[in-house]
Design an enzyme around this catalytic site. Structure first.
Site, mmCIF file in Angstrom:
data_model
loop_
_atom_site.group_PDB
_atom_site.id
_atom_site.type_symbol
_atom_site.label_atom_id
_atom_site.label_comp_id
_atom_site.label_asym_id
_atom_site.label_seq_id
_atom_site.Cartn_x
_atom_site.Cartn_y
_atom_site.Cartn_z
ATOM 1 N N GLU A 247 0.922 -1.065 -0.007
ATOM 2 C CA GLU A 247 0.027 0.064 -0.001
ATOM 3 C C GLU A 247 0.849 1.115 -0.078
ATOM 4 O O GLU A 247 0.598 2.173 -0.726
ATOM 5 C CB GLU A 247 -1.083 -0.188 1.229
ATOM 6 C CG GLU A 247 -1.757 1.297 1.416
ATOM 7 C CD GLU A 247 -2.980 1.282 0.262
ATOM 8 O OE1 GLU A 247 -3.654 0.386 0.326
ATOM 9 O OE2 GLU A 247 -2.829 2.359 -0.295
ATOM 10 N N VAL B 278 2.398 3.264 -3.278
ATOM 11 C CA VAL B 278 1.917 4.448 -4.099
ATOM 12 C C VAL B 278 1.179 5.525 -3.092
ATOM 13 O O VAL B 278 0.285 5.008 -2.252
ATOM 14 C CB VAL B 278 0.658 3.870 -5.082
ATOM 15 C CG1 VAL B 278 -0.035 5.130 -5.819
ATOM 16 C CG2 VAL B 278 1.307 2.926 -6.046
ATOM 17 N N LYS C 181 4.788 4.766 -9.997
ATOM 18 C CA LYS C 181 3.593 4.543 -9.427
ATOM 19 C C LYS C 181 2.190 4.532 -10.190
ATOM 20 O O LYS C 181 1.450 3.654 -9.629
ATOM 21 C CB LYS C 181 3.359 5.979 -8.405
ATOM 22 C CG LYS C 181 4.339 6.024 -7.174
ATOM 23 C CD LYS C 181 4.495 7.367 -6.498
ATOM 24 C CE LYS C 181 5.429 7.424 -5.516
ATOM 25 N NZ LYS C 181 5.648 8.844 -5.060
ATOM 26 N N GLY D 291 6.948 11.064 3.298
ATOM 27 C CA GLY D 291 7.216 11.365 4.594
ATOM 28 C C GLY D 291 7.261 10.253 5.752
ATOM 29 O O GLY D 291 6.797 9.292 5.401
#
Lengths: 406, 406
Positions: free
Chosen positions: A124, A127, A200, A298
């Site tokens: 998960e 992307v 992605k 992040g």
């Protein structure tokens, strides 16, 4: 008790370790069993952490420890991630990864191994960072035939374009700022040339349409050629320039995939996605368009997605999950001639002739003129791309810059 | 083969029937087993449909047919939906519903019965129509502590406000248009008074924070008092007025829930949600803010969410799923005095005195003045709401209209 090994202790890996160790109680409550981080694979040890005793530097300890049920891969890159992940799956361990390069290059093969071994291979976080995208797309939209997936898939380029748009900053200045803020790498190629977004959209396309799309098959264009004047002209015409990855299914079953700077109408929600944020739009036949938005990168945001996958694995050990697609093939990816609108910026030494040609080709379309620089910008009416290109070719100008619209 | 009964053949029910019957092959492929619609419960029969033979009008046929594994409830309202759903769960049948009124009023009780009987009670379609929200929030954000859930939860009011904002249309004219377009009911109370949004924020709050919130506990205010001039002043100050449902957890574990017209900063993505679309924002400690956007109502969009739940049920018969919360209690919902900004519109017969009072209370804050009408509008600085209210009370004016900001 479920034992987890984390491979890699960079930005994402350390976030995963923190969540799994420091929020252990919350996580145990969520899955009604305990998760124990048994090893963290890193080149060096990290002293002074509450979990400094867990570091190892020999992958084989993880591979050969039959107590390790789930392996988290956050090393990035293909080497040695691919070998490590493959070995773990073959040993019957579930793997969770945030590594988009790995999934985009080897997804179909690794999924197949996971299926054969009846373990999970979940990604998960590969992307959209922390944004729930893959699981909702597959589970919640399962009643739909999906036609199109598109979005802002790279936060760094979105930040740079945003700075250009909002603060009238040159590309190079905005890039430098992104680097200073830690949003862009020292070598920013993968971001600004569109390679990251390409990986992605490959993963999204594979999941949406059921067949692997390889990065080499995707027409990829970055944002290095976008100038402040492109941005100004686009704005005057009612658009915002974004780097958009897009995959679309044609009626013949083939798929068209691209990554390129794209003019997004200001009324479309994607135009309002600012800074390092990402957004993925999915269009299905029943649901219409849905959009998922949030932090695409992040430390903690990405770790949040990895840990959710670990929790899902822990609840379903030995139960293969839903993320699956076949190997791709050469003829699957096609350029299809479709109706679209194009943005064109003409630079002309014979302004009046160019204007006349434009009118005769496109009629009464709105144009932005700058006689001093000899520039004329417009967004065409909607027509087949081939026919638009033919018309544009017939217009006199010294140079022509063409960009797609959403 | 899994047998399904559909109760209700209105907008959503007929959409569910169409998807399950006409897209049967696609759905069977997705879950690797066949779904058979055995009955459709309706007051009357519908001739000329490919599935006209399936209509029945006696609920007991469904209840007493042990072959029916999954019951879809799309009748709406509490009576008889509550009795029917409860009876089905008690008989060991899984239930999928799109009925927000039912879930908001009786969710905890019905979940408890489903748990006891080891069956599923799923209701993704009850919030945000086709938008994946509940499942992603619970599954993909499972590593997070969720602090806040908020959003545009009612498409009808968003359409009306949007028409007022974009086309300068009066509330009553925009409402009439919404009714003509079929977006608003003949009796629009549930939408425009905020009751529908209230039910949805109750469900979101229960799921995010683990305890039932009853609609009666929520301070609910609709959009009937919003005027074109409020909208203009908000716009001049950089905001868009939206009907926002919001649930926020305090540090003491209590929860604050509201539905009210709210000024959303133009930079926030929710300000760009137009027309009948919905968007739900979820904030977690690791992931930050994520937003889910799409069609919050409509036949096929809502049916898409119902059918995804049916497919999930069919794959996990007798396996209780993740949607769960406890009964609520009286002291759980609290108004907390928090830092916020307020929009205030003063109407004053002594313009200069009011201006002077504003400056002495709020200093150099930006104000929009209309001397002719005696109106002064502003958005305060951020302060505790109690302190803002005290300051506003001390300002001279003939009338004061206060709205919250996001």
């Amino acid at each position: 008790m479920v034992n987890v090994a984390i491979m890699g202790h960079g930005t994402v890996g350390s976030g995963v370790a923190e969540l799994l160790i420091e929020k252990n109680e919350r996580i145990a409550k969520g899955i009604k069993s305990d998760i124990n981080v048994k090893y963290i694979l890193a080149l060096r040890t990290f002293d002074g952490l509450s979990y400094s005793d867990k570091f190892i530097n020999d992958f084989n300890i993880i591979l050969n420890d039959s107590e390790v049920d789930i392996v988290v891969e956050t090393m990035g890159g293909l080497k040695p991630a691919y070998d490590f992940v493959k070995s773990c799956l073959l040993k019957g361990k579930s793997v969770v990864t945030s590594n988009k390069e790995l999934v985009a290059a080897k997804g179909a093969e690794l999924i197949k191994i996971a299926e054969d071994k009846n373990v999970n291979f979940l990604f998960e976080a590969s992307v959209g960072g922390g944004i729930p995208v893959l699981r909702p797309m597959v589970q919640c939209l399962s009643a739909n035939e999906i036609f199109e997936v598109k979005g802002i898939l790279n936060g760094t380029t979105n930040y740079i374009l945003n700075k250009m748009i909002m603060d009238n900053m040159d590309f190079s200045v905005a890039l430098k700022l992104a680097q200073d803020k830690g949003y862009a790498e020292k070598d920013p190629t993968a971001d600004i040339e569109g390679h990251d977004a390409c990986r992605k959209i490959c993963i999204l396309a594979a999941l949406a349409f059921g067949k692997h799309v390889y990065p080499e098959q995707v027409k990829t264009e970055g944002i290095t050629n976008i100038t402040l004047s492109d941005i100004d002209y686009a704005s005057s015409l009612g658009y915002v320039i974004k780097l958009i990855g897009k995959a679309k299914k044609s009626s013949d079953g083939s798929v068209c995939v691209s990554v390129r700077p794209t003019l997004v109408p200001k009324e479309h929600l994607l135009s309002g996605v600012n800074g390092v944020f990402n957004a993925v739009s999915v269009t299905g036949d029943a649901v219409g368009e849905v959009i998922f938005y949030g932090q695409g990168a992040g430390k903690m945001a990405t770790a949040s997605a990895v840990v959710a996958d670990v929790m899902d694995c822990a609840k379903h050990l030995n139960a293969r999950k839903y993320l699956s697609w076949e190997e791709g093939d050469e003829n699957y990816i096609k350029s299809v001639d479709e109706k679209t609108k194009l943005f064109v910026l003409f630079t002309s030494s014979d302004f009046d002739k160019t204007l006349l040609d434009i009118t005769s080709a496109f009629g009464d379309v709105a144009v932005i003129k700058n006689k001093q620089s000899g520039e004329i910008a417009l967004v065409t009416n909607e027509e087949l791309e081939s026919s638009l290109n033919k018309k544009i070719a017939g217009i006199f100008a010294d140079s022509k810059k063409i960009l797609h619209t959403l």
